[in-house]
Design a protein around this motif. Sequence first.
Motif, PDB file in Angstrom:
ATOM      1  N   HIS A  48     -22.985  16.670 -46.006  1.00 31.63           N
ATOM      2  CA  HIS A  48     -22.923  16.201 -47.363  1.00 31.63           C
ATOM      3  C   HIS A  48     -21.881  17.097 -48.141  1.00 31.63           C
ATOM      4  CE1 HIS A  48     -26.019  13.309 -46.782  1.00 31.63           C
ATOM      5  NE2 HIS A  48     -26.963  14.263 -46.185  1.00 31.63           N
ATOM      6  N   GLU A  49     -20.824  17.325 -47.573  1.00 31.25           N
ATOM      7  CA  GLU A  49     -19.745  18.101 -48.142  1.00 31.25           C
ATOM      8  C   GLU A  49     -18.473  16.990 -48.296  1.00 31.25           C
ATOM      9  OE1 GLU A  49     -21.716  21.514 -46.070  1.00 31.25           O
ATOM     10  OE2 GLU A  49     -20.754  19.702 -45.317  1.00 31.25           O
ATOM     11  N   GLY A  61     -16.258  20.221 -52.018  1.00 28.88           N
ATOM     12  CA  GLY A  61     -17.668  20.435 -52.823  1.00 28.88           C
ATOM     13  C   GLY A  61     -18.554  19.740 -52.013  1.00 28.88           C
ATOM     14  N   ILE A  62     -19.774  19.720 -52.741  1.00 25.77           N
ATOM     15  CA  ILE A  62     -21.142  18.857 -52.126  1.00 25.77           C
ATOM     16  C   ILE A  62     -20.864  17.434 -52.765  1.00 25.77           C
ATOM     17  CG2 ILE A  62     -22.298  21.058 -51.621  1.00 25.77           C
ATOM     18  CD1 ILE A  62     -24.180  20.284 -53.979  1.00 25.77           C
ATOM     19  N   THR A  63     -21.628  16.476 -52.261  1.00 20.22           N
ATOM     20  CA  THR A  63     -21.534  15.416 -52.679  1.00 20.22           C
ATOM     21  C   THR A  63     -22.544  14.955 -53.792  1.00 20.22           C
ATOM     22  OG1 THR A  63     -23.168  14.476 -50.999  1.00 20.22           O
ATOM     23  CG2 THR A  63     -20.622  14.433 -50.513  1.00 20.22           C
ATOM     24  N   TYR A 104     -20.441  24.165 -45.926  1.00 18.75           N
ATOM     25  CA  TYR A 104     -19.576  24.457 -44.680  1.00 18.75           C
ATOM     26  C   TYR A 104     -18.461  23.674 -45.058  1.00 18.75           C
ATOM     27  CZ  TYR A 104     -24.236  25.248 -42.478  1.00 18.75           C
ATOM     28  OH  TYR A 104     -25.570  25.740 -42.355  1.00 18.75           O
ATOM     29  N   ALA A 105     -17.257  24.357 -44.447  1.00 23.72           N
ATOM     30  CA  ALA A 105     -16.041  23.924 -44.718  1.00 23.72           C
ATOM     31  C   ALA A 105     -15.829  22.813 -43.595  1.00 23.72           C
ATOM     32  CB  ALA A 105     -15.096  25.239 -44.176  1.00 23.72           C
ATOM     33  N   PRO A 106     -15.139  21.644 -44.347  1.00 21.72           N
ATOM     34  CA  PRO A 106     -15.234  20.398 -43.628  1.00 21.72           C
ATOM     35  C   PRO A 106     -13.923  20.584 -42.653  1.00 21.72           C
ATOM     36  CG  PRO A 106     -14.935  20.003 -45.856  1.00 21.72           C
ATOM     37  CD  PRO A 106     -14.980  21.504 -45.671  1.00 21.72           C
ATOM     38  N   VAL A 107     -13.056  21.510 -43.032  1.00 22.56           N
ATOM     39  CA  VAL A 107     -11.703  21.630 -42.093  1.00 22.56           C
ATOM     40  C   VAL A 107     -11.582  23.087 -42.238  1.00 22.56           C
ATOM     41  CG1 VAL A 107     -11.061  19.403 -42.387  1.00 22.56           C
ATOM     42  CG2 VAL A 107     -10.230  21.277 -43.987  1.00 22.56           C
ATOM     43  N   THR A 127     -23.999  17.386 -62.742  1.00 17.71           N
ATOM     44  CA  THR A 127     -23.455  16.055 -63.567  1.00 17.71           C
ATOM     45  C   THR A 127     -22.258  15.755 -63.299  1.00 17.71           C
ATOM     46  OG1 THR A 127     -22.633  17.881 -65.012  1.00 17.71           O
ATOM     47  CG2 THR A 127     -24.829  16.794 -65.580  1.00 17.71           C
ATOM     48  N   SER A 128     -21.520  16.545 -62.283  1.00 18.09           N
ATOM     49  CA  SER A 128     -19.970  16.189 -61.997  1.00 18.09           C
ATOM     50  C   SER A 128     -19.697  16.587 -60.333  1.00 18.09           C
ATOM     51  CB  SER A 128     -19.076  16.882 -63.048  1.00 18.09           C
ATOM     52  OG  SER A 128     -17.797  16.197 -62.740  1.00 18.09           O
ATOM     53  N   ALA A 129     -20.690  16.397 -59.614  1.00 17.55           N
ATOM     54  CA  ALA A 129     -20.578  17.127 -58.220  1.00 17.55           C
ATOM     55  C   ALA A 129     -19.069  16.711 -57.573  1.00 17.55           C
ATOM     56  CB  ALA A 129     -21.743  16.626 -57.355  1.00 17.55           C
ATOM     57  N   GLU A 130     -18.521  15.365 -57.666  1.00 20.07           N
ATOM     58  CA  GLU A 130     -17.443  15.103 -56.952  1.00 20.07           C
ATOM     59  C   GLU A 130     -16.323  14.938 -57.700  1.00 20.07           C
ATOM     60  OE1 GLU A 130     -18.002  11.975 -54.006  1.00 20.07           O
ATOM     61  OE2 GLU A 130     -20.126  12.333 -54.318  1.00 20.07           O
TER      62      GLU A 130
END
Length: 164
Positions: A48-49, A61-63, A104-107, A127-130
């Motif tokens: 869920h990143e 960030g996190i979703t 965790y780093a996605p890349v 309130t503004s995760a993404e």
Amino acid sequence: MASASIMFANATRRSMFQALRSSSRLSSVSSPSFGSARFMTTYYTPAHEYCKVDGNVATVGITDFAQAALGDIVFVDLPEPDDEFEAKDSFGSVESVKAASDVYAPVSGKVLEVNETLSDEPALVNTSAEDEAWFIKLEITDESELSELMGADAYKEHCEKEAH
């Protein structure tokens, strides 16, 4: 710290369904590329990143799904600029009233920028995760790792499976 899978298993069904409803607003499925120019594309991890890629910079960030499962965010621990991470390395953590989880780093990449706002306003993640609550900006060092991540449709399906 609790692993992401344990954290999500313990999250309430109600917050999962709320997050699932809001995940239907996922915007980027894929973006075409023309030579070396690429339009911004969003990718997701099973943990869920999210990773919004523009050129060779990934905003991470996190979703919304993750923040809903965590509940009220009370603390975000982030790395320093110039830190380097391999894909799937923990680069920080997020704590809520329900649980704590590594992020965790996605890349693989080098940290270019950290969202300092989250130090003083960790609840911004709720309130503004993404959007405004991104964690770090990474200079991508291995673009081929993007092919291992999910697009919006695959991520939505992943969330639906976890919610049941």
